[in-house]
Motif scaffolding. Structure first.
Motif, PDB file in Angstrom:
ATOM      1  N   UNK B  98       0.838  -1.193   0.000  1.00 45.80           N
ATOM      2  CA  UNK B  98       0.000   0.000   0.000  1.00 45.80           C
ATOM      3  C   UNK B  98       0.879   1.252   0.000  1.00 45.80           C
ATOM      4  N   UNK B  99       0.575   2.228  -0.879  1.00 43.71           N
ATOM      5  CA  UNK B  99       1.363   3.463  -0.868  1.00 43.71           C
ATOM      6  C   UNK B  99       0.505   4.726  -0.778  1.00 43.71           C
ATOM      7  N   UNK B 100      -0.770   4.641  -1.018  1.00 50.24           N
ATOM      8  CA  UNK B 100      -1.619   5.838  -0.905  1.00 50.24           C
ATOM      9  C   UNK B 100      -3.047   5.426  -0.578  1.00 50.24           C
ATOM     10  N   UNK B 101      -3.749   6.328   0.101  1.00 48.54           N
ATOM     11  CA  UNK B 101      -5.136   6.043   0.469  1.00 48.54           C
ATOM     12  C   UNK B 101      -5.937   7.340   0.389  1.00 48.54           C
ATOM     13  N   UNK B 102      -7.001   7.306  -0.388  1.00 48.94           N
ATOM     14  CA  UNK B 102      -7.904   8.462  -0.448  1.00 48.94           C
ATOM     15  C   UNK B 102      -9.176   8.056   0.291  1.00 48.94           C
ATOM     16  N   UNK B 103      -9.508   8.815   1.336  1.00 51.78           N
ATOM     17  CA  UNK B 103     -10.674   8.483   2.152  1.00 51.78           C
ATOM     18  C   UNK B 103     -11.810   9.453   1.866  1.00 51.78           C
ATOM     19  N   UNK B 104     -13.003   9.027   2.163  1.00 47.40           N
ATOM     20  CA  UNK B 104     -14.155   9.897   1.924  1.00 47.40           C
ATOM     21  C   UNK B 104     -13.955  11.234   2.624  1.00 47.40           C
ATOM     22  N   UNK B 105     -13.371  11.190   3.822  1.00 48.12           N
ATOM     23  CA  UNK B 105     -13.209  12.433   4.586  1.00 48.12           C
ATOM     24  C   UNK B 105     -12.129  13.353   3.997  1.00 48.12           C
ATOM     25  N   UNK B 106     -11.321  12.837   3.026  1.00 50.99           N
ATOM     26  CA  UNK B 106     -10.318  13.680   2.354  1.00 50.99           C
ATOM     27  C   UNK B 106     -10.919  14.456   1.184  1.00 50.99           C
ATOM     28  N   UNK B 107     -12.101  14.035   0.730  1.00 50.84           N
ATOM     29  CA  UNK B 107     -12.685  14.635  -0.474  1.00 50.84           C
ATOM     30  C   UNK B 107     -13.762  15.633  -0.049  1.00 50.84           C
ATOM     31  N   UNK B 108     -13.578  16.864  -0.495  1.00 53.15           N
ATOM     32  CA  UNK B 108     -14.498  17.921  -0.062  1.00 53.15           C
ATOM     33  C   UNK B 108     -15.784  17.941  -0.899  1.00 53.15           C
ATOM     34  N   UNK B 109     -15.665  17.482  -2.152  1.00 45.64           N
ATOM     35  CA  UNK B 109     -16.804  17.565  -3.076  1.00 45.64           C
ATOM     36  C   UNK B 109     -17.661  16.301  -3.007  1.00 45.64           C
ATOM     37  N   UNK B 110     -18.753  16.304  -3.794  1.00 44.39           N
ATOM     38  CA  UNK B 110     -19.616  15.125  -3.851  1.00 44.39           C
ATOM     39  C   UNK B 110     -19.096  14.103  -4.868  1.00 44.39           C
ATOM     40  N   UNK B 111     -18.147  14.546  -5.699  1.00 42.39           N
ATOM     41  CA  UNK B 111     -17.522  13.625  -6.657  1.00 42.39           C
ATOM     42  C   UNK B 111     -16.007  13.707  -6.483  1.00 42.39           C
ATOM     43  N   UNK B 112     -15.311  12.702  -6.983  1.00 41.76           N
ATOM     44  CA  UNK B 112     -13.844  12.737  -6.920  1.00 41.76           C
ATOM     45  C   UNK B 112     -13.264  12.552  -8.321  1.00 41.76           C
ATOM     46  N   UNK B 113     -12.104  13.153  -8.533  1.00 40.05           N
ATOM     47  CA  UNK B 113     -11.338  12.943  -9.764  1.00 40.05           C
ATOM     48  C   UNK B 113      -9.898  12.696  -9.336  1.00 40.05           C
ATOM     49  N   UNK B 114      -9.411  11.509  -9.626  1.00 40.94           N
ATOM     50  CA  UNK B 114      -8.056  11.140  -9.198  1.00 40.94           C
ATOM     51  C   UNK B 114      -7.214  10.836 -10.428  1.00 40.94           C
ATOM     52  N   UNK B 115      -6.082  11.536 -10.542  1.00 39.87           N
ATOM     53  CA  UNK B 115      -5.151  11.264 -11.636  1.00 39.87           C
ATOM     54  C   UNK B 115      -4.034  10.383 -11.088  1.00 39.87           C
ATOM     55  N   UNK B 116      -3.923   9.187 -11.637  1.00 33.95           N
ATOM     56  CA  UNK B 116      -2.904   8.227 -11.213  1.00 33.95           C
ATOM     57  C   UNK B 116      -1.748   8.318 -12.195  1.00 33.95           C
TER      58      UNK B 116
END
Lengths: 190, 168
Positions: B98-116
């Motif tokens: 494991x090297x990264x974790x995006x949690x619901x509480x890290x996202x301010x908006x109702x949608x997420x956009x993650x560039x890997x």
């Protein structure tokens, strides 16, 4: 001995990587079943998942027994394959699982077979969690593991074979650590 | 001491250590091969049922992705499931660590956009999270906590709206 090694040193040079590889595989095989146990309980755990303190060997073992695990800030995992008397958990027996609900909203206890697969059952009940037990944080809970229907809260086990339990505490508060046996569910054979 | 003996011991110890280091890569490859899934395709694991109870953890419904960044970055988008107790997107390298974790509480908006990405990327655009992969390949696991049938239907709708796009 030394003389023999000196005489055959070239062959030894060729054999050494193979021996090293073989020892590595053997160590991993043995270490799979030697996770650290929480003293005074049957529960085993890796508490340093994803931390800097995790050694190469620990990471390798984890890849074999718990790949894609989350770090302990998200979930703490405990595995048990024996009851509190140290006897192997067997599907043919009945067990009472009891304890106090942890101080987090989300926790569960899941039953797996010896190959760490969920145990197929017509109720489609594979685990017991906090909302199923309807227990407040810190309050006692209890349920039965059995291969036959029970009147009490119960978790279906297969008819035969060994079973493994996994206790998960999600988003554990800081007060969860250090883990002590009194925080973990009891596993009593009935 | 014969120099060959010293080298042999060194080779033996190194090989043992290399076995520990390479084992996670082997496990990762074995899982990818066994799954039969294509790279860079987001898939959703079925909930456990009496016929196929192989979901690793019945607390969750999962979406997952085996990625290959050699042809460019990937853009993962979706809705944040606000009514669930737990939601996270975990990133694992080619060695399954494991090297990264995006949690619901890290996202301010109702949608997420993650560039890997595995290399240098353009300036981060507004609302876009960048995740830097340590290797060109790896795994992404999206976990949706499921506590009842209502959650189940809600998660399936969210899963269908999540998308993966290959960037040039």
């Amino acid at each position: 001995m030394i003389a023999f090694l000196k005489q055959n040193s070239f062959r030894l040079l060729i054999a050494a990587p193979c021996v090293g590889f073989g020892i590595g595989i053997l160590v991993l095989f043995i270490a799979r079943n030697t996770q650290p146990t929480v003293q005074g309980s049957p529960w085993k755990t890796f508490l340093n998942i994803g931390s800097d303190g995790e050694s190469v060997l620990q990471k390798a073992i984890r890849a074999g027994v718990g790949i894609y695990a989350l770090p302990k800030e998200e979930v703490v995992y405990f595995m048990a394959n024996t009851d509190e008397e140290g006897n192997r958990l067997e599907a043919g027996h009945r067990y009472r699982i009891s304890g106090n609900a942890p101080f987090t909203r989300i926790w569960s206890i899941t039953l797996y077979d010896d190959d760490h697969r969920l145990s197929a059952n017509p109720l489609e009940r594979y685990h017991i969690n906090g909302s199923m037990m309807n227990t407040e944080q810190g309050q006692p809970y209890s349920f039965i593991i059995s291969s036959k229907e029970e009147n009490d809260y119960w978790l279906p086990a297969p008819e035969k074979g060994n079973i493994v339990l996994c206790y998960r505490i999600y988003l554990p508060p800081a007060s969860t650590f250090p883990i002590q046996a009194s925080q973990l569910p009891r596993i009593q054979k009935l | 001491m014969n120099i060959r003996l010293i080298i042999a011991v060194f080779l033996g110890v190194t090989s043992c250590w290399a076995t520990f280091s390479m084992y996670p890569y082997f496990i990762q490859l074995a899982i990818e091969w066994k799954s039969g899934k294509e790279k860079n395709v987001l898939f959703h694991l079925k909930a456990p049922n009496p016929d196929t109870p192989d979901t690793p953890n019945p607390d969750f419904l999962y979406s997952a992705l085996f990625y290959d960044l050699s042809k460019g970055d990937l853009l993962l988008t979706g809705d944040v499931p606000e009514q669930l107790d737990y939601f996270s997107i975990a990133f694992y390298g080619a060695n399954s660590f494991h090297y990264a974790l995006v949690k619901a509480r890290d996202i301010k908006e109702k949608t997420y956009t993650i560039r890997l990405t595995n290399g240098n990327t353009p300036t981060q655009s507004s609302g876009e999270l960048h995740v830097q992969s340590p290797s060109t390949s790896g795994t992404v696991i999206v976990r949706y906590m499921r506590r009842n049938a209502e959650d189940h239907a809600y998660i399936q709708r969210i899963q269908q709206r999540s998308m993966l796009k290959q960037l040039p």
